[in-house]
Design an enzyme around this catalytic site. Structure first.
Site, short mmCIF file in Angstrom:
data_model
loop_
_atom_site.label_atom_id
_atom_site.label_comp_id
_atom_site.label_asym_id
_atom_site.label_seq_id
_atom_site.Cartn_x
_atom_site.Cartn_y
_atom_site.Cartn_z
N LEU A 176 12.17 9.15 -12.16
CA LEU A 176 12.64 8.58 -13.15
C LEU A 176 13.39 7.23 -13.16
O LEU A 176 14.13 6.83 -14.11
CB LEU A 176 13.57 9.76 -14.14
CG LEU A 176 13.10 11.03 -13.90
CD1 LEU A 176 14.17 11.99 -14.39
CD2 LEU A 176 11.84 11.39 -14.90
N GLY A 177 12.97 6.38 -12.36
CA GLY A 177 13.47 5.11 -12.27
C GLY A 177 14.97 4.99 -12.05
O GLY A 177 15.43 6.00 -11.30
N ASP A 227 7.71 4.52 -3.46
CA ASP A 227 7.23 4.79 -2.27
C ASP A 227 8.48 5.09 -1.46
O ASP A 227 8.34 5.92 -0.48
CB ASP A 227 6.34 3.76 -1.76
CG ASP A 227 5.14 3.32 -2.32
OD1 ASP A 227 4.45 4.41 -2.95
OD2 ASP A 227 4.77 2.51 -2.71
N GLY A 236 0.56 4.35 1.09
CA GLY A 236 0.68 5.09 2.10
C GLY A 236 1.26 4.27 3.19
O GLY A 236 2.42 4.88 3.73
N GLY A 282 0.95 -1.32 -0.28
CA GLY A 282 0.04 -0.02 0.14
C GLY A 282 0.95 1.33 0.01
O GLY A 282 1.84 1.15 0.93
#
Length: 315
Positions: free
Chosen positions: A226-227, A258, A46, A44
């Protein structure tokens, strides 16, 4: 640099139980493949961002909603083990906890399906009360795996208290004008950046001009992730700053975005410049992709020290 003390972050967002299948490639329509292995983990957006901020040393409050089921029980136990305050996590018997089936191909690319479940049952009052109740809150984080009106209510309370608001517009969706009005920092990845730019005539991807144009059009500061290319930071006044991470061997990219958001938010709360906070985000995200899993891949104490040192050692 060492981790700062007294950093306080509220995360208004989703909790998911990740069901991760690793395979050489994803199957075509109607095709069955034998996978390499399977893992059950906590995710998730969050919750992931909350765990990353907590590992850096922040005091973190999670605002969310779980079902009354085994996945909900497991999630609360995970938050407790992570040291995250769940005073403002509610539970509903009407729907299941959120789940996310994930496919990871050889090379680390992933495909994710989010089933929100109880995450969609969060309320504006829940978010508002949480932000108003945490003394000295520095940063409030939100994403799109919970209703936008809920995040808007929490962000509005944050702005009234002088806290910084950070929005991760994922999964890609239109941003409500009310939410934009109370957002300080927007952190889209390349897919989300393209979605948000589709009406502006931008087709060249997140170039410096495109990043500054989108930021000015939306009235926010932007960090485009941007990876493996790192991140582009625009704070509204200075030119776009590019952050290039150290190259690593990628195992699994799940949760890397995240990790970036949680670390960047921690950096802002700790008083780092936006560029240095983005370097910290890149360092933590880069560390995470060298290990399998989502929260389980996030850097621990030894790697945290390395990330902080790299972030603040600006050439």
């Amino acid at each position: 640099m060492t981790a700062a003390e007294g950093v306080r972050i509220v995360v208004i967002g989703s909790t998911m139980v990740d069901m991760i299948s690793y395979m050489p490639r994803v199957p075509d329509a109607g095709e069955t493949l034998v996978g390499d292995h399977f893992a059950l983990g906590f995710g998730g957006k969050g919750a992931n961002q909350a765990v990353m901020a907590r590992r850096l040393g922040a005091d973190v409050w999670m605002v969310g909603c779980l079902g009354v089921d085994a996945f909900g029980d497991m999630t609360l136990e995970n938050f407790a083990a992570s040291g995250i305050d769940t005073t403002f996590v509610t539970r509903t018997p009407d729907v299941s906890s959120g789940v996310a089936p994930i496919w990871v191909e050889a090379g680390g690319d992933n495909r994710i399906v989010c089933v929100p479940g109880a995450n969609a049952c969060m309320t504006e009052d829940q978010a508002r009360t949480a932000v108003e109740s945490v003394a000295g809150v520095d940063v409030v984080i939100g994403q799109f795996e919970v209703p936008q009106n809920v995040t808007t209510a929490g962000f509005r309370a944050a702005k009234e208290r002088g806290a910084i608001t950070v929005l991760n517009p994922a999964p890609a969706a239109e941003i409500s004008p009310d939410l934009l009005a109370v957002t300080d920092w927007l952190i889209p990845n390349e897919v989300e950046f393209a979605f948000l730019s589709k009406d502006s005539g931008i087709s060249s991807g997140p170039t410096d001009a495109a990043v500054s144009d989108l930021a000015q059009r939306l009235g926010v500061h932007i960090v485009a992730t941007l990876g493996e290319a790192g991140a582009a930071v625009f704070n509204g006044t200075r030119p776009v700053v590019r952050i290039t991470p150290v190259p690593v061997e990628v195992v699994d990219t799940t949760g890397a975005g995240d990790a970036f958001v949680g670390a960047f938010s921690y950096g802002l709360a700790a008083g780092l410049s936006p560029a240095t906070a983005a370097r910290l985000g890149c360092a933590c995200a880069t560390s995470s992709v060298t290990r399998a899993g989502t929260q389980s891949s996030f850097p621990l104490a030894a790697q945290i020290g390395e990330a902080l040192a790299w972030a603040t050692n600006v050439p």
